[in-house]
Scaffold this motif. Structure first.
Motif, short mmCIF file in Angstrom:
data_model
loop_
_atom_site.label_atom_id
_atom_site.label_comp_id
_atom_site.label_asym_id
_atom_site.label_seq_id
_atom_site.Cartn_x
_atom_site.Cartn_y
_atom_site.Cartn_z
N GLN A 1 1.09 -1.31 -0.03
CA GLN A 1 0.12 0.06 0.02
C GLN A 1 0.71 1.39 0.04
OE1 GLN A 1 -3.47 0.28 -0.27
NE2 GLN A 1 -3.06 2.08 -0.59
N PHE A 2 1.86 1.25 0.66
CA PHE A 2 2.87 2.29 0.76
C PHE A 2 3.48 2.46 -0.50
CE2 PHE A 2 3.31 1.52 5.64
CZ PHE A 2 2.46 2.45 5.83
N PHE A 3 3.94 1.54 -1.48
CA PHE A 3 4.55 1.51 -2.51
C PHE A 3 3.39 2.38 -3.53
CE2 PHE A 3 7.63 -1.63 -1.82
CZ PHE A 3 9.04 -1.02 -2.34
N ILE A 4 2.30 1.58 -3.45
CA ILE A 4 1.02 2.23 -4.44
C ILE A 4 0.73 4.00 -4.08
CG2 ILE A 4 -1.13 1.90 -5.00
CD1 ILE A 4 -0.83 -0.97 -4.58
N THR A 5 0.72 4.09 -2.92
CA THR A 5 0.48 5.45 -2.58
C THR A 5 1.43 6.44 -2.81
OG1 THR A 5 -0.96 4.57 -0.81
CG2 THR A 5 -0.24 7.21 -0.48
N LEU A 6 2.81 6.02 -2.74
CA LEU A 6 3.71 6.75 -3.18
C LEU A 6 3.88 7.20 -4.66
CD1 LEU A 6 6.57 5.83 -0.82
CD2 LEU A 6 6.02 7.99 -1.12
N LEU A 7 3.79 6.14 -5.16
CA LEU A 7 3.73 5.87 -6.89
C LEU A 7 2.52 7.04 -7.54
CD1 LEU A 7 4.80 2.46 -7.75
CD2 LEU A 7 5.88 4.55 -8.18
N ASP A 8 1.36 6.72 -6.73
CA ASP A 8 0.13 7.59 -7.08
C ASP A 8 0.44 9.22 -6.93
OD1 ASP A 8 -1.17 5.45 -8.01
OD2 ASP A 8 -2.40 5.27 -6.20
N ALA A 9 1.22 9.46 -5.53
CA ALA A 9 1.53 10.76 -5.45
C ALA A 9 2.52 11.43 -6.30
CB ALA A 9 2.15 10.81 -3.89
N LEU A 10 3.47 10.49 -6.77
CA LEU A 10 4.25 11.18 -7.80
C LEU A 10 3.63 11.39 -9.16
CD1 LEU A 10 7.46 9.07 -6.85
CD2 LEU A 10 7.07 11.28 -6.30
N ARG A 11 2.72 10.43 -9.44
CA ARG A 11 2.01 10.52 -10.76
C ARG A 11 0.96 11.65 -10.74
NH1 ARG A 11 1.29 4.24 -10.25
NH2 ARG A 11 2.78 3.62 -11.31
N LEU A 12 0.61 12.05 -9.48
CA LEU A 12 -0.05 13.22 -9.50
C LEU A 12 0.54 14.69 -8.99
CD1 LEU A 12 -3.03 11.74 -7.31
CD2 LEU A 12 -3.12 12.45 -9.72
N GLN A 13 1.93 14.41 -9.27
CA GLN A 13 2.79 15.61 -9.17
C GLN A 13 2.86 16.20 -7.57
OE1 GLN A 13 1.98 18.35 -12.32
NE2 GLN A 13 3.14 17.19 -13.65
N GLN A 14 2.55 15.42 -6.84
CA GLN A 14 2.40 15.67 -5.38
C GLN A 14 3.67 15.33 -4.71
OE1 GLN A 14 -0.75 13.60 -3.53
NE2 GLN A 14 -2.50 14.69 -4.61
N THR A 15 4.59 16.12 -4.99
CA THR A 15 6.12 15.97 -4.71
C THR A 15 6.76 16.53 -3.51
OG1 THR A 15 6.89 17.53 -6.57
CG2 THR A 15 6.61 14.92 -7.17
N ALA A 16 6.00 17.20 -2.92
CA ALA A 16 6.54 18.23 -1.69
C ALA A 16 7.10 17.23 -0.54
CB ALA A 16 5.35 19.11 -0.95
N VAL A 17 8.14 17.55 0.07
CA VAL A 17 8.87 16.57 1.14
C VAL A 17 7.70 16.19 2.11
CG1 VAL A 17 10.68 16.47 2.83
CG2 VAL A 17 11.35 17.58 0.57
N ASP A 18 7.12 17.08 2.59
CA ASP A 18 6.25 16.78 3.84
C ASP A 18 4.82 15.96 3.38
OD1 ASP A 18 4.97 18.70 2.27
OD2 ASP A 18 4.13 19.88 4.03
N ALA A 19 4.79 15.56 1.95
CA ALA A 19 3.51 14.76 1.58
C ALA A 19 4.33 13.25 1.58
CB ALA A 19 3.24 15.09 0.25
N LEU B 1 5.55 8.87 4.31
CA LEU B 1 5.08 7.43 3.75
C LEU B 1 6.48 6.84 3.47
CD1 LEU B 1 2.24 8.63 1.09
CD2 LEU B 1 2.15 7.22 3.25
N LEU B 2 7.52 7.26 2.96
CA LEU B 2 8.88 6.71 2.80
C LEU B 2 9.39 6.06 3.87
CD1 LEU B 2 10.63 5.66 0.75
CD2 LEU B 2 11.99 8.02 1.06
N GLY B 3 8.90 6.74 4.99
CA GLY B 3 9.66 6.33 6.29
C GLY B 3 9.04 5.21 6.73
N ASP B 4 7.87 5.18 6.66
CA ASP B 4 6.63 4.01 7.06
C ASP B 4 7.04 2.73 6.10
OD1 ASP B 4 5.26 5.29 8.85
OD2 ASP B 4 3.71 5.94 7.67
#
Length: 204
Positions: free
Chosen positions: A115-133, A137-140
């Motif tokens: 789920q963390f992999f998928i959520t991170l990939l979705d965020a990048l595809r939606l250009q949600q690339t802010a560090v606090d976003a 998730l990467l830490g988890d």
């Protein structure tokens, strides 16, 4: 604009739905705290068991009261709690503990990591690339992979290097297009490696 009046009965229906959402969200946060070793095993066990009792009593009330805003618990979880995979696993399987089998532990951790992999990939595809976003998730994800014993894998080292890079940035900073593309590539490689590991483990 006219005020919308809510009857006491309607307010009670809404309050119980809010209680159910709060319980699920709290279980998710407790699972995260446990995964990061921020609480003791006894604190985890006592808290989760108490929350599960609250969850069961709330669901029971919703089912018996014929709440017009509640169809069934599965639909509620799918609609409002899709970002709570750990809580949903705990609700379904019960709290983790010393008696939990390796198979159940693997299933729980792999579900969360996927789920963390998928959520991170979705965020990048939606250009949600802010560090606090993306950094939390990467830490988890890294914590979950570590508990699966994958910290020595090559893809883990790549993801860890991203963690260090993000830690050195400000919360409002964003990844440029080139970095975001490389990060997405490394995540996809890691996700494929995780799936390969799980397939290999299931054949043992």
């Amino acid at each position: 604009m006219a005020n919308v009046e809510i009857t006491p009965g309607e307010r009670e229906h809404v309050d119980y739905l809010a209680d159910l959402f709060a319980v699920v969200l709290t279980i998710e946060q407790v699972e995260k705290a446990n995964r990061r070793d921020l609480i003791t095993e006894k604190q985890y066990s006592d808290t989760v068991r108490r929350l599960l009792e609250k969850y069961k009593s709330t669901v029971s009330h919703l089912e018996k009261s014929r709440n017009p805003y509640f169809t069934n618990v599965d639909e509620f979880l799918d609609r409002y709690c899709s970002r709570c995979p750990a809580a949903r696993a705990t609700i379904k399987e019960g709290p983790s503990g010393s008696a939990e089998t390796n198979a159940r532990f693997l299933a729980r951790q792999s579900l969360e990591c996927g789920q963390f992999f998928i959520t991170l990939l979705d965020a990048l595809r939606l250009q949600q690339t802010a560090v606090d976003a993306i950094n939390p998730l990467l830490g988890d994800l890294l914590s979950g992979l570590n508990k699966l014993g994958l910290s020595k894998r090559d893809f883990y080292a790549k993801l860890q290097s991203w963690r260090k890079k993000l830690d050195a940035m400000q919360a409002a900073d964003v990844l440029d297009d080139s970095s975001a593309r490389q990060f997405a590539y490394d995540l996809e490689q890691g996700y494929n490696s995780l799936r390969a590991y799980l397939d290999e483990d299931s054949r043992k």
